[in-house]
Scaffold this active site. Structure first.
Site, PDB file in Angstrom:
ATOM      1  CE  LYS A 148     -14.254  37.238  23.285  1.00 51.51           C
ATOM      2  NZ  LYS A 148     -14.902  38.121  22.037  1.00 51.51           N
ATOM      3  CG  ASP A 177     -11.711  34.161  19.086  1.00 52.96           C
ATOM      4  OD1 ASP A 177     -12.145  33.013  18.601  1.00 52.96           O
ATOM      5  OD2 ASP A 177     -12.473  34.716  19.083  1.00 52.96           O
ATOM      6  CE  LYS A 235     -12.218  34.484  15.505  1.00 56.07           C
ATOM      7  NZ  LYS A 235     -13.561  35.118  14.241  1.00 56.07           N
ATOM      8  CG  ASP A 289     -15.366  32.320  16.270  1.00 52.98           C
ATOM      9  OD1 ASP A 289     -14.311  32.387  16.499  1.00 52.98           O
ATOM     10  OD2 ASP A 289     -15.401  32.155  15.097  1.00 52.98           O
ATOM     11  CD  GLU A 293     -14.384  33.750  21.518  1.00 47.92           C
ATOM     12  OE1 GLU A 293     -15.197  33.466  20.508  1.00 47.92           O
ATOM     13  OE2 GLU A 293     -13.877  34.677  21.585  1.00 47.92           O
ATOM     14  NE  ARG A 338     -21.685  35.197  20.805  1.00 48.34           N
ATOM     15  CZ  ARG A 338     -23.229  35.597  20.127  1.00 48.34           C
ATOM     16  NH1 ARG A 338     -24.123  34.681  19.435  1.00 48.34           N
ATOM     17  NH2 ARG A 338     -22.164  36.124  18.647  1.00 48.34           N
TER      18      ARG A 338
HETATM   19  N1  BES Z   1     -13.638  37.863  17.841  1.00 45.42           N
HETATM   20  C1  BES Z   1     -14.846  37.629  17.407  1.00 45.42           C
HETATM   21  C2  BES Z   1     -16.045  39.121  17.109  1.00 45.42           C
HETATM   22  C3  BES Z   1     -14.727  39.687  15.913  1.00 45.42           C
HETATM   23  C4  BES Z   1     -14.923  39.864  14.391  1.00 45.42           C
HETATM   24  C5  BES Z   1     -13.999  40.499  16.430  1.00 45.42           C
HETATM   25  C6  BES Z   1     -13.765  40.539  13.999  1.00 45.42           C
HETATM   26  C7  BES Z   1     -13.304  41.656  15.753  1.00 45.42           C
HETATM   27  C8  BES Z   1     -13.016  41.748  14.418  1.00 45.42           C
HETATM   28  C9  BES Z   1     -16.132  36.911  17.911  1.00 45.42           C
HETATM   29  O1  BES Z   1     -15.950  35.748  19.458  1.00 45.42           O
HETATM   30  C10 BES Z   1     -16.649  35.805  16.975  1.00 45.42           C
HETATM   31  O2  BES Z   1     -16.009  34.662  16.136  1.00 45.42           O
HETATM   32  N2  BES Z   1     -17.784  35.912  16.509  1.00 45.42           N
HETATM   33  C11 BES Z   1     -18.283  35.209  15.943  1.00 45.42           C
HETATM   34  C12 BES Z   1     -20.061  35.371  16.889  1.00 45.42           C
HETATM   35  C13 BES Z   1     -20.443  34.105  15.713  1.00 45.42           C
HETATM   36  C14 BES Z   1     -19.395  32.533  15.093  1.00 45.42           C
HETATM   37  C15 BES Z   1     -22.103  33.906  16.091  1.00 45.42           C
HETATM   38  C16 BES Z   1     -19.346  36.719  14.959  1.00 45.42           C
HETATM   39  O3  BES Z   1     -19.361  37.345  14.921  1.00 45.42           O
HETATM   40  O4  BES Z   1     -19.066  35.797  13.750  1.00 45.42           O
HETATM   41 ZN    ZN Z   2     -13.724  36.204  19.422  1.00 48.28          ZN
HETATM   42 MN    MN Z   3     -14.732  34.264  18.180  1.00 52.37          MN
END
Ligand code: BES
Ligand code: ZN
Ligand code: MN
Length: 500
Positions: A267, A272, A279, A349, A351, A353
């Site tokens: 990825k 992000d 966020k 968010d 994204e 996956r």
């Molecule tokens: N890049 C983030 C995940 C992340 C969080 C990486 C903290 C490193 C440290 C990912 O894209 C994300 O935002 N995931 C969300 C998914 C949710 C919206 C289903 C998450 O984990 O909150």
């Molecule tokens: Zn992300």
């Molecule tokens: Mn994200």
């Protein structure tokens, strides 16, 4: 390689303006109280002052216990440090890498440009790990520091002192370790670079540069090509940014016909923001490291080129920036995919996956014996395992066993998590084939289940969620604060375990 490492025999204290570090295994008490070599000789040179200090400080050589003397002789101007390695049998690969990294880091912090490191002869067959540790420990990210903030010196030279002979094979092992360490440092640079520099295009170009330098094949797809090929989910994620998606496919083909093929997918979200499901402000800047999965593959391929295993290795980097904009994708959207399945978007968010779904559908066409993806995928994973351990998921126990073996050999920390079938309920959609995300509970697992929808008939698939250890708030083991390159060493061990 940034360090010039040589080896010599002889008197460890035969140096002038540089620190000397003597690493010793646990001291076994003897009746006469005599110190083991090389401490005995050093003590003699110091007229018994070392033995006195060892007694006073109750130094036993326990792991990471240390003892220091400033300018111990008339000619030796630097610091003498004795460092404990603990019990010889218990010194795991990760311990040795962490200790040597800390020694290099400490020398660098003391502004030393050269260092003499005295090691027990038993470690002469572990020079690869020592080479890795020293390069990883000497790493700093200083590119954007100017004037007073810019470091005036850096560690350049390390002289290893062994009692026995240092052969050509020893030198080769040491250099391999250094090249692996340097490859990981390249990945760290990419993760520490700011997101205004490392755009999706810059990231795939960095991969191409590494491929060219190492004689690997590199194919790059720009946004137009991505759209043309039907990677609709990559398009969805990236269309809201001025810095459009970019895709890279690197290939290492061994000289002899390889029996096995392994494909890695990473990825590469270069920033992000969360997109329209934006966020919160605190910590958003850390999301420059959301490209660590793809970044890992840049270092991995450089390391593979150094190692030259008899395995065909592919690296697929899928890169985009997740931004809110008039052109951004939205919650409520339904998108097709390279696989053909339709996806209901519920949170922009989630994204990573989506990018991976298309990249997995592309990767499976290579018919790999093992398909591995790695991604900073979920916050839920960090809640589950903390910031020093990654999660991995596997479609079957054989793949899990193979992967767990690689984790052990590398000294990194990763833990298997279950693909719980009952959680599939969470990604059922009323309006599309699959829903992009479930609720909060088991968030790392539902993300993995979503990815599994896109591996087609691939039997052996491992998904690695590196969200915790990819970017560190404080140093850990051989990793400094910031981008770590965590995962590369496991992947390298995995490739080695698949040889013949
Ligand atoms: N890049 C983030 C995940 C992340 C969080 C990486 C903290 C490193 C440290 C990912 O894209 C994300 O935002 N995931 C969300 C998914 C949710 C919206 C289903 C998450 O984990 O909150
Ligand atoms: Zn992300
Ligand atoms: Mn994200």
């Amino acid at each position: 390689m940034t360090l010039k490492i040589t080896a010599r025999a002889g008197n460890p204290l035969d140096v002038q303006d540089e620190p000397v570090v003597v690493a010793v295994f646990s001291l076994v008490p003897t009746k006469t109280g005599a110190l083991p070599e090389p401490l005995r000789s050093i003590d003699k040179t110091l007229d018994g002052r070392l033995a006195k200090l060892i007694a006073k400080e109750e130094f036993t050589g326990k792991r990471e216990q240390s003892l220091a003397m400033q300018s111990p002789t008339a000619t030796m101007n630097g610091k003498l440090t004795i460092v404990g390695l603990g019990d010889a049998k218990q010194l795991k690969v990760g311990d040795l890498r962490a200790i040597t990294a800390k020694i290099a880091r400490a020398a660098q912090n003391e502004k030393a440009t050269s260092l003499t490191l005295v090691l027990p002869d038993d470690l002469r067959d572990r020079l690869r790990t020592i080479g890795e540790g020293l390069e990883l420990g000497a790493y700093r990210f200083t590119r954007y520091l100017t004037g007073d903030r810019k470091p005036k010196s850096s560690l350049e030279k390390v002289t290893l002192v062994f009692a026995g002979k240092f052969t050509a094979a020893s030198k080769e092992e040491l250099e391999l370790g250094q090249r692996i360490g340097t490859a990981i440092n390249t990945t760290r640079d990419l993760g520490n670079e700011p997101p205004n520099e490392i755009t999706p295009r810059a990231l795939t170009q960095a991969a191409q540069t590494v491929a060219k330098a190492n004689g690997l094949k590199a194919e790059l797809f720009d946004y137009k090509e991505i759209v043309k090929r039907g990677m609709k989910l990559v398009q969805a994620v990236g269309q809201g940014s001025e810095n459009k998606p970019s895709f890279a496919h690197l290939t290492y083909t061994p000289g002899k016909k390889a029996k096995k093929t392994v494909v890695f997918v990473g990825k590469g979200i270069t920033f992000d923001s969360g997109g329209l499901s934006i966020k919160p402000a605190p910590g958003m800047g850390d999301m420059k490291s959301d490209m660590s999965g793809a970044g890992n593959l840049v270092g991995l391929m450089a390391a593979v080129a150094a190692l030259k295993p008899n395995v065909e290795v592919h690296a697929i980097l899928v890169c985009a920036e997740n931004m809110p904009d008039g052109g951004a994708y939205r919650p409520g959207d339904i998108w097709g995919s390279l696989d053909g399945k339709t996806v209901e978007i519920v949170n922009t968010d989630a994204e990573g996956r989506l990018l991976l779904a298309d990249a997995l559908a592309y990767a499976r066409e290579l018919k790999p014996d093992l398909l591995v993806d790695n991604a900073t995928l979920t916050g839920a994973c960090v809640v589950a395992l903390g910031t020093t351990c990654s999660a991995f998921y596997a479609t079957n126990d054989e793949s899990a066993k193979l992967f767990a073996g690689a984790v052990r050999d590398s000294g990194e920390q990763m833990w298997r998590m279950p693909l719980l079938e009952d959680l599939k309920e969470g990604i059922k959609s009323d309006v599309a084939d699959v829903k992009q995300a479930g609720d909060r509970w088991g968030g790392s697992i539902t993300a993995a289940l979503f990815l599994r929808e896109f591996i087609g008939d691939t039997k052996n698939w491992v998904h690695v969620d590196i969200a915790g250890p990819a970017f560190l708030e404080k140093p850990n083991g051989w990793s400094p604060r910031g981008a770590s390159g965590h995962g590369i060493l496991t992947f390298l061990s995995l490739i080695e375990s698949m040889e013949n």
